[in-house]
Write a protein that holds these residues in place. Structure first.
Motif, short mmCIF file in Angstrom:
data_model
loop_
_atom_site.label_atom_id
_atom_site.label_comp_id
_atom_site.label_asym_id
_atom_site.label_seq_id
_atom_site.Cartn_x
_atom_site.Cartn_y
_atom_site.Cartn_z
N ILE A 30 14.91 0.62 7.95
CA ILE A 30 14.79 2.00 8.67
C ILE A 30 15.94 2.26 9.46
N LEU A 31 16.70 1.16 10.15
CA LEU A 31 17.66 1.61 10.95
C LEU A 31 18.76 1.88 9.98
N THR A 32 18.95 1.33 8.84
CA THR A 32 20.05 1.33 8.08
C THR A 32 19.95 2.82 7.71
N ASN A 33 18.89 3.29 7.28
CA ASN A 33 18.97 4.66 6.82
C ASN A 33 19.26 5.68 8.26
N VAL A 34 18.76 5.45 9.34
CA VAL A 34 19.23 6.24 10.27
C VAL A 34 20.47 6.08 10.72
N MET A 35 21.25 4.74 10.67
CA MET A 35 22.63 4.74 10.63
C MET A 35 23.54 5.56 9.81
N LEU A 36 23.08 5.79 8.70
CA LEU A 36 23.68 6.77 7.86
C LEU A 36 23.72 8.06 8.43
N TYR A 37 22.97 8.65 8.86
CA TYR A 37 22.89 9.75 9.68
C TYR A 37 23.83 9.76 10.99
N TRP A 38 23.44 8.68 11.61
CA TRP A 38 24.05 8.68 13.08
C TRP A 38 25.41 8.49 12.94
N LEU A 39 26.11 7.45 12.13
CA LEU A 39 27.62 7.51 11.99
C LEU A 39 28.34 8.67 11.39
N THR A 40 27.53 9.37 10.69
CA THR A 40 28.22 10.51 10.04
C THR A 40 28.17 11.86 10.88
N GLY A 41 27.05 11.60 11.62
CA GLY A 41 26.68 13.11 12.25
C GLY A 41 26.31 14.04 11.62
N THR A 42 25.23 13.69 10.38
CA THR A 42 25.12 14.52 9.47
C THR A 42 23.64 15.39 9.56
N ILE A 43 22.71 14.90 10.72
CA ILE A 43 21.40 15.31 10.73
C ILE A 43 21.39 16.97 10.84
#
Length: 394
Positions: A294-307
């Motif tokens: 779950i957190l790996t998926n969330v991190m891919l949004y968080w670190l790239t600022g793409t939400i």
């Protein structure tokens, strides 16, 4: 973007230590809302579960290890008419002396995910012989992040819709040397795959999808089969109960983007509710995904600022003319409607706008089937595309 190369360049996943320090400080400073007694998941994300998830994120989650695991895949970036596209490209393992070339296959993701959706299934598709399947069913696999998702650039102008993305993916496959190929996807990736078949039928040998999206029908319901009318009713009920996120994404995505880009706990709440609600987990999200996943998926949004940029794509898709949605796909198409997915359409509905040659209903798996049930999903793709391998070489 002016210095971006017109050729694929290797891309390294690398997170700056300062970004992880900032994330840690934000997580530890989370300001928690109240929650009515015994609300659970009935009002959205459960407070107790999110506290547990954030505690793991803060003190138990090893992002460098997860990033290193993702980095074992071959990553690239390529400028396509402006935005640089991130993609994973894994060539098939074929037996020595084999005269059956691998089938090129592009896998199209949706929201809220990225190339992450397919990380478990890639080795099963590229090296089937190592996983108990026929080596002759190997694929060359390409998994791009849509613009504004993951490690792809965010569009600087209006968001792209799924028609435009399909055009980019056709261009990408050409750059990689694939004149003919298969396409598969789910969620918004289902629509991207559909438009690949519609707009590039001379290049796409077949299309596989795990859903057909929510229905849009403006005709007389009396013209529909009973199972189609029942499905429209079910889809409308689902939209009324579960569709608030999509209405916000279509209308005011920027408002939500401020909070979700600023608060990692808020971002996790926004995403984990969908992972739980759309997967075949029986209400227990960790039946389908571990906390680390779950957190790996969330991190891919968080670190790239793409939400924010990912949500804006809903607005772009809402503007697609109905005439585009009604176009008929003549490229051979198959559907794997996993039992745990949301609003699964009847075959009669699929055949209205699609040349349907195969429909199956796997007994396990939900909206994120490639991640939830990679072995089942891989077998669905191997079986469906088997008759079209020769066409890709023609």
């Amino acid at each position: 973007m002016s210095d971006a190369s017109p050729h694929p360049e290797p891309f390294t996943l690398r997170t700056a230590p300062a970004a992880l320090r900032d994330l840690d400080a934000r997580l530890r400073a989370t300001r928690w809302p109240d929650e009515p007694e015994d609300a659970g998941w009935s009002l959205g994300t459960d407070l107790d579960y999110l506290r547990e998830l954030v505690a793991h994120w803060t003190d138990g989650f090893d992002w460098p290890a997860q990033e290193a695991a993702l980095a074992r895949l071959p990553h690239f970036r390529l400028a396509l008419g402006g935005p640089r596209i991130h993609f994973v490209h894994v060539r098939a393992v074929t037996p020595e002396g084999s005269d059956r070339p691998a089938l090129p296959l592009i896998l199209c993701h949706g929201w809220p995910d990225s190339f992450w959706r397919y990380t478990k299934v890639i080795p099963l598709l590229t090296d089937p012989g190592a996983h108990g399947a026929d080596p002759a069913d190997a694929f060359d696999v390409v998994v791009p992040d849509m613009p504004g998702f993951g490690y792809s650039d965010r569009p600087v102008g209006p968001p792209l819709d799924t028609i435009a993305v399909a055009g980019l993916w056709a261009e990408l496959m050409g750059v990689l040397g694939y004149d003919r190929f298969g396409a598969a996807g789910g969620d918004m990736g289902s629509h991207v795959s559909r438009y690949l078949g519609l707009d590039h039928p001379d290049r796409v040998v077949a299309v596989h999808r795990t859903d057909a999206g929510l229905p849009l029908y403006t005709g007389d319901p009396a013209d529909l089969a009973p199972e189609e009318r029942a499905w429209l009713d079910d889809a409308a009920a689902w939209g009324a109960a579960e569709g608030a996120y999509a209405a916000l994404h279509r209308t005011k995505p920027q408002t939500a983007a401020f909070g979700l880009t600023d608060s990692p706990a808020g971002l996790a709440a926004w995403i984990v509710e969908k992972l739980r609600g759309w997967s075949d987990c029986g209400g227990d999200v960790e039946r389908s995904f571990t906390k680390d996943e779950i957190l790996t998926n969330v991190m891919l949004y968080w670190l790239t600022g793409t939400i924010g940029s990912s949500m804006r794509m809903y607005r772009a898709n809402a503007a697609i003319p109905p005439a585009q949605l009604a176009r008929r796909v003549e490229v051979p198409s198959g559907f794997s409607l996993f039992r745990g997915d949301v609003v699964r359409p009847p075959r009669a509905w699929l055949e209205r706008t699609t040349n349907v040659v195969r429909v199956t209903e796997p007994a396990r798996g939900g909206h994120f089937a490639p991640f939830e049930e990679p072995e089942l999903y891989a077998e669905e793709l191997r079986t469906f595309f088997r008759p079209y391998r020769a066409a890709a070489q023609g």
